[in-house]
Design a protein around this motif. Sequence first.
Motif, PDB file in Angstrom:
ATOM      1  N   TYR A  31       9.037   6.831  -1.076  1.00  0.00           N
ATOM      2  CA  TYR A  31       8.371   6.397   0.142  1.00  0.00           C
ATOM      3  C   TYR A  31       7.028   7.089   0.408  1.00  0.00           C
ATOM      4  O   TYR A  31       6.155   6.475   1.010  1.00  0.00           O
ATOM      5  N   THR A  51       3.788   5.078  -0.396  1.00  0.00           N
ATOM      6  CA  THR A  51       3.474   3.967   0.505  1.00  0.00           C
ATOM      7  C   THR A  51       2.829   4.496   1.785  1.00  0.00           C
ATOM      8  O   THR A  51       1.883   3.898   2.313  1.00  0.00           O
ATOM      9  N   GLU A  96      10.138  -1.246   3.551  1.00  0.00           N
ATOM     10  CA  GLU A  96      10.470  -0.611   2.276  1.00  0.00           C
ATOM     11  C   GLU A  96      11.964  -0.364   2.162  1.00  0.00           C
ATOM     12  O   GLU A  96      12.550  -0.525   1.089  1.00  0.00           O
ATOM     13  N   ALA A 125       7.369  -8.063  -0.984  1.00  0.00           N
ATOM     14  CA  ALA A 125       8.081  -6.879  -1.467  1.00  0.00           C
ATOM     15  C   ALA A 125       9.555  -7.169  -1.714  1.00  0.00           C
ATOM     16  O   ALA A 125      10.108  -6.838  -2.768  1.00  0.00           O
ATOM     17  N   VAL A 127       5.109  -4.849  -7.393  1.00  0.00           N
ATOM     18  CA  VAL A 127       5.229  -3.454  -6.965  1.00  0.00           C
ATOM     19  C   VAL A 127       3.860  -2.798  -6.849  1.00  0.00           C
ATOM     20  O   VAL A 127       3.561  -2.101  -5.871  1.00  0.00           O
ATOM     21  N   THR A 184       1.982  -4.197  -3.678  1.00  0.00           N
ATOM     22  CA  THR A 184       2.509  -3.771  -2.382  1.00  0.00           C
ATOM     23  C   THR A 184       2.305  -2.283  -2.136  1.00  0.00           C
ATOM     24  O   THR A 184       2.243  -1.847  -0.987  1.00  0.00           O
ATOM     25  N   HIS A 185       2.201  -1.488  -3.203  1.00  0.00           N
ATOM     26  CA  HIS A 185       2.017  -0.049  -3.047  1.00  0.00           C
ATOM     27  C   HIS A 185       0.553   0.375  -3.102  1.00  0.00           C
ATOM     28  O   HIS A 185       0.266   1.581  -3.068  1.00  0.00           O
ATOM     29  N   SER A 186      -0.342  -0.575  -3.163  1.00  0.00           N
ATOM     30  CA  SER A 186      -1.770  -0.215  -3.173  1.00  0.00           C
ATOM     31  C   SER A 186      -2.513  -1.093  -2.164  1.00  0.00           C
ATOM     32  O   SER A 186      -2.570  -0.757  -0.970  1.00  0.00           O
ATOM     33  N   ALA A 195      -0.446  -2.199   1.200  1.00  0.00           N
ATOM     34  CA  ALA A 195      -0.194  -1.128   2.172  1.00  0.00           C
ATOM     35  C   ALA A 195      -1.488  -0.638   2.804  1.00  0.00           C
ATOM     36  O   ALA A 195      -1.543  -0.374   4.017  1.00  0.00           O
ATOM     37  N   THR A 223      -0.690   2.874 -10.508  1.00  0.00           N
ATOM     38  CA  THR A 223       0.717   2.600 -10.227  1.00  0.00           C
ATOM     39  C   THR A 223       1.383   1.859 -11.377  1.00  0.00           C
ATOM     40  O   THR A 223       2.585   2.024 -11.626  1.00  0.00           O
TER      41      THR A 223
END
Length: 511
Positions: free
Chosen positions: A225, A228, A261, A341, A361, A364-366, A369, A397
């Motif tokens: 987590y 994120t 998440e 996600a 992935v 959503t994580h770059s 977010a 990532t």
Amino acid sequence: MLASGEIPHPKVLLILGHPRKDSFCGALAEVYAEGAERAGLEVRRLILADAVFDPNVRVPSPENQILEPDLRRAQELILWADHLVFVYPTWWGTAPALLKGFLDRTLVPGFAFEDQEGGPGPGCGLLKGRSAHLLVTMDTPPWAYRLFIRQPGHMAMKRATLGFCGIRPAFVSSIGPVRSAALALRQAWLDRVRQEAFRLPARLAAARRWARLRAWLKILRLQFYPMTWVAYTLGALAASRGRPWSALGYGLGYACVFLAEVLTVLGNEWYDQGTDRLNRHAGPFNGGSRVLVEGALGGASVRRAMRCVALLFLLGLSSLAWALPTSHRAIGLMVAVTCLAVSYTMPPLRLVYRGLGELDVALTHSFAAIACGALLQCGTALPPAVWQIGAPLFLATLPAIILSAVPDLEADGAVGKRTLAVLLGPRRAVALALGAALAAAALGLCGRLLGYYDGLSGLAIYLAVAHGLVLAWRLARFFRQGAPTMRIDGLMVLALTYLLWFGLIPLVHLL
């Protein structure tokens, strides 16, 4: 057998592992049995000194050696019991030969654990649902045994033997030094052991509650987590430059991101049970938490948790819309990103089954977010920093998420999961991860040269580049080895710490 529900009167098997029945261990076993019977528990005894068996494994695999009648009876008693109590001395730092030989002959494949093709895999214990207590005497002070010798006997019994066979929890009581103990001290130890037996049901109930709490923490996979949060915070800081900072928008927004998440992680755990059951190479960075496939939590509990989290997410969005009327664009983006996600494994899209899991992935994580954090601060067009920060973070990532599927390749392929490792083969997937790592380093250098980063935080880019080169070298070596399907924990640590640079450097710069 001890299950997830409470068993107020567990059946106790008392195993005396001392070769002399008239020893202090024998006295401890007797008072434990007395305390357990006073508590209303059914107790059976197994005195190894009276058992007749060959302690040596004389064939290539112990399950092929014919069991003596006493060992067959011992297996029947183990299956009967809910709670196993081992009473034995510590000799040369570990258990005596009698107990070790008994374990070698009794806890055989097919009875104590599942002997899978290629060797025992995770979650192969067949004696799950049972607990244990080790009453261990010693002449070394227990504190010295723990601090200086590092408890080899306790660890071997608790983790490598009982834990491997699925017997958890295993309590340990170290009693000593016995040889020099006065009669009054020995009597105090006997009284303590009697009380241990008497309070067994309450202790097991507490242990089950703690085990359930640990299972929930494990299934949430909280170690993933922070990245994120960093990306979300980057977007908020980049958009707030020259604008009033909205602490309320930031806090409510991150609460929604966090819940999204959680929902994604729980969904992945639920819908990935098929591949998780087949996975022989699961580790801390791949193969899921294994909480569901190992039975630590029930499926109904996880489904209820998913519904509760989804409801909390909707309440969070409603609170955000009420507190910040101008946040409608950000709310729309959050809904879209959350759908993206959770669709990693969740129907109907199931992106990872369509070859789009790694891209999902990384996005959503770059970018996603970062954009959520930015829109909640500015409420209008996204600032250019979102793309400047998001591009290298996106690329950094990719190596970690691509590599995490290499150990899972066989299990994923068996259930039709189309990760890049399955689609391209492990060597090509590793080559793609190597290219992404180098591209992230190159973008970081370009950002430094174009003045996106300055000061000490900008200089740290050179450390990130050095890290990227080390990662590339390790990936190239893994590629030359043929990218075998196995656990790659060291390589995963290198890849996961690499992507941290591309979040922390711009975060320090913006602060």
